[in-house]
Design a protein around this motif. Structure first.
Motif, short mmCIF file in Angstrom:
data_model
loop_
_atom_site.label_atom_id
_atom_site.label_comp_id
_atom_site.label_asym_id
_atom_site.label_seq_id
_atom_site.Cartn_x
_atom_site.Cartn_y
_atom_site.Cartn_z
N VAL A 34 0.84 -1.20 0.00
CA VAL A 34 0.00 0.00 0.00
C VAL A 34 0.88 1.25 0.00
O VAL A 34 0.64 2.20 -0.76
N VAL A 35 1.90 1.25 0.83
CA VAL A 35 2.80 2.41 0.91
C VAL A 35 3.50 2.63 -0.42
O VAL A 35 3.59 3.76 -0.93
N ARG A 36 3.97 1.55 -1.03
CA ARG A 36 4.70 1.67 -2.30
C ARG A 36 3.78 2.16 -3.42
O ARG A 36 4.16 3.03 -4.21
N MET A 37 2.56 1.65 -3.48
CA MET A 37 1.62 2.07 -4.53
C MET A 37 1.11 3.48 -4.29
O MET A 37 0.79 4.21 -5.24
N ALA A 38 1.02 3.89 -3.03
CA ALA A 38 0.63 5.26 -2.73
C ALA A 38 1.67 6.23 -3.27
O ALA A 38 1.34 7.23 -3.94
N ALA A 39 2.93 5.94 -3.01
CA ALA A 39 4.01 6.80 -3.51
C ALA A 39 4.05 6.80 -5.03
O ALA A 39 4.24 7.86 -5.66
N ALA A 40 3.84 5.65 -5.64
CA ALA A 40 3.85 5.56 -7.11
C ALA A 40 2.69 6.36 -7.71
O ALA A 40 2.84 6.97 -8.78
N SER A 41 1.55 6.37 -7.06
CA SER A 41 0.39 7.11 -7.55
C SER A 41 0.66 8.61 -7.53
O SER A 41 0.29 9.34 -8.48
N ILE A 42 1.28 9.10 -6.48
CA ILE A 42 1.61 10.52 -6.39
C ILE A 42 2.64 10.87 -7.46
O ILE A 42 2.52 11.89 -8.16
N GLU A 43 3.63 10.02 -7.64
CA GLU A 43 4.65 10.26 -8.66
C GLU A 43 4.02 10.30 -10.06
O GLU A 43 4.46 11.04 -10.94
N ALA A 44 2.96 9.51 -10.25
CA ALA A 44 2.32 9.43 -11.56
C ALA A 44 1.34 10.57 -11.83
O ALA A 44 0.83 10.69 -12.94
N GLY A 45 1.06 11.37 -10.81
CA GLY A 45 0.22 12.54 -11.06
C GLY A 45 -0.98 12.74 -10.17
O GLY A 45 -1.69 13.74 -10.30
N ALA A 46 -1.26 11.80 -9.27
CA ALA A 46 -2.37 11.99 -8.33
C ALA A 46 -2.05 13.13 -7.38
O ALA A 46 -0.92 13.25 -6.90
N LYS A 47 -3.04 13.98 -7.10
CA LYS A 47 -2.85 15.10 -6.18
C LYS A 47 -3.34 14.78 -4.78
O LYS A 47 -3.01 15.51 -3.83
N GLU A 48 -4.12 13.72 -4.65
CA GLU A 48 -4.72 13.38 -3.37
C GLU A 48 -4.98 11.88 -3.32
O GLU A 48 -5.22 11.25 -4.36
N LEU A 49 -4.92 11.31 -2.13
CA LEU A 49 -5.13 9.88 -1.97
C LEU A 49 -6.19 9.60 -0.90
O LEU A 49 -6.33 10.37 0.06
#
Length: 305
Positions: A156-171
């Motif tokens: 979960v932590v790794r995919m959260a960081a990857a999502s932000i790197e890919a352009g997500a502004k909020e999780l």
């Protein structure tokens, strides 16, 4: 006084989980009535093929209607870049994409593994940036999966960081299967926030096993500022027949207002909105303790403090 955003997700998460198709005019009445109660954000639908979810076929029209309500943040769910393009064309303020932390669930649900989903998120991020729309990613099955069981926190932590790197502004962290408990909520929120900071704002909780409000409080203790909820707990949970679905909006508003949090929502007015659902969906169960018991005699004194 801390402001907690309650995001009403019933028109999307609730309605897509039941068989009847709610009439468009009833949906509009529901959205307008909740906005009039002070609900600041409503997820009005999802941009998926109508052949898959006929309940969501009128989402674009609902977006256009809701955008005419002053002060309401209008959001929608999108499964992929194609849905994101449709959402911004309709005029949403923002959209969110579900990203399953269980890779098996992701493959079965959207036919993409984690690597493919990150690329899809990257494409959605570009669409949002070009349109000036807010883009969030919901980390679904974050607390457990009915296929894989426990989902490693490190994933979960790794995919959260990857999502932000890919352009997500909020999780957001989503308890898709109703597996979460308060201690797990605290651990996971802390771990994800240690990696992405305040980009993690939201919890999407289900009340499948009666722990929804307890899990919400655990999240608030860790700095969560937005909670998803569904009026009447509409929708149920497909993994637990007979159980309520999301957090019940009415019960959540009662708890937060009574505790001194600011929600901006008039609970007495909100309780009357249930009548719209009861009339349009007479065979669907509506959940919640507050509608049956009413507010406490000293409720007004509590919220005035």
């Amino acid at each position: 006084m801390t402001f907690i955003t309650i995001s009403e997700v019933g028109p999307r998460d609730g309605l897509q989980s039941i068989k009847p198709v709610m009439p468009l005019e009833a949906k509009k009445a529901w959205i307008a009535a909740e906005a009039a109660c002070g609900v600041p954000e409503i997820e009005v639908g999802s941009f998926v093929p109508p052949s898959l979810l006929p309940q969501m076929a009128d989402t674009a029209e609902l977006v256009r209607f809701a955008r005419g309500i002053e002060g309401l943040n209008v959001v929608a769910l999108v499964p992929n870049a194609k849905g994101a393009a449709r959402a911004v064309e309709a005029g949403v303020h923002g959209f969110s994409a579900p990203f399953s932390m269980s890779e098996t669930h992701s493959i079965r649900n959207v036919r993409k593994d984690h690597t493919q989903m990150i690329e899809e998120i990257r494409a959605m991020g570009r669409i949002a940036a070009e349109a000036g729309a807010h883009f969030a990613v919901g980390l679904s099955t974050a607390f457990g999966c009915t296929i894989e069981g426990a989902v490693p926190q490190a994933t979960v932590v790794r995919m959260a960081a990857a999502s932000i790197e890919a352009g997500a502004k909020e999780l957001s962290l989503s308890d898709t299967t109703g597996y979460a408990d308060p201690a797990q909520v605290r651990r996971l929120v802390r771990a994800v926030r240690a990696q992405v900071g305040d980009a993690l704002t939201t919890l999407h909780l289900h009340n499948t096993r009666g722990l929804g409000l307890a899990n919400a409080l655990a999240g608030l203790d860790e700095g969560i500022t937005t909670l998803d909820a569904s009026l009447g707990g509409l929708g149920g949970c497909p993994y637990a027949p007979g159980a309520s679905g999301n957090l019940v909006t009415e019960d959540l508003v009662l708890m937060l207002n009574a505790m001194g949090y600011k929600t901006g929502i008039d609970l007495e007015k909100l309780l009357k909105v249930r009548a719209i659902l009861a009339e349009a969906l007479p065979d669907e169960p509506l959940y919640g303790f507050t509608p049956d018991a009413g507010v406490m005699m000293d409720y007004q004194e509590r919220i005035a403090q």
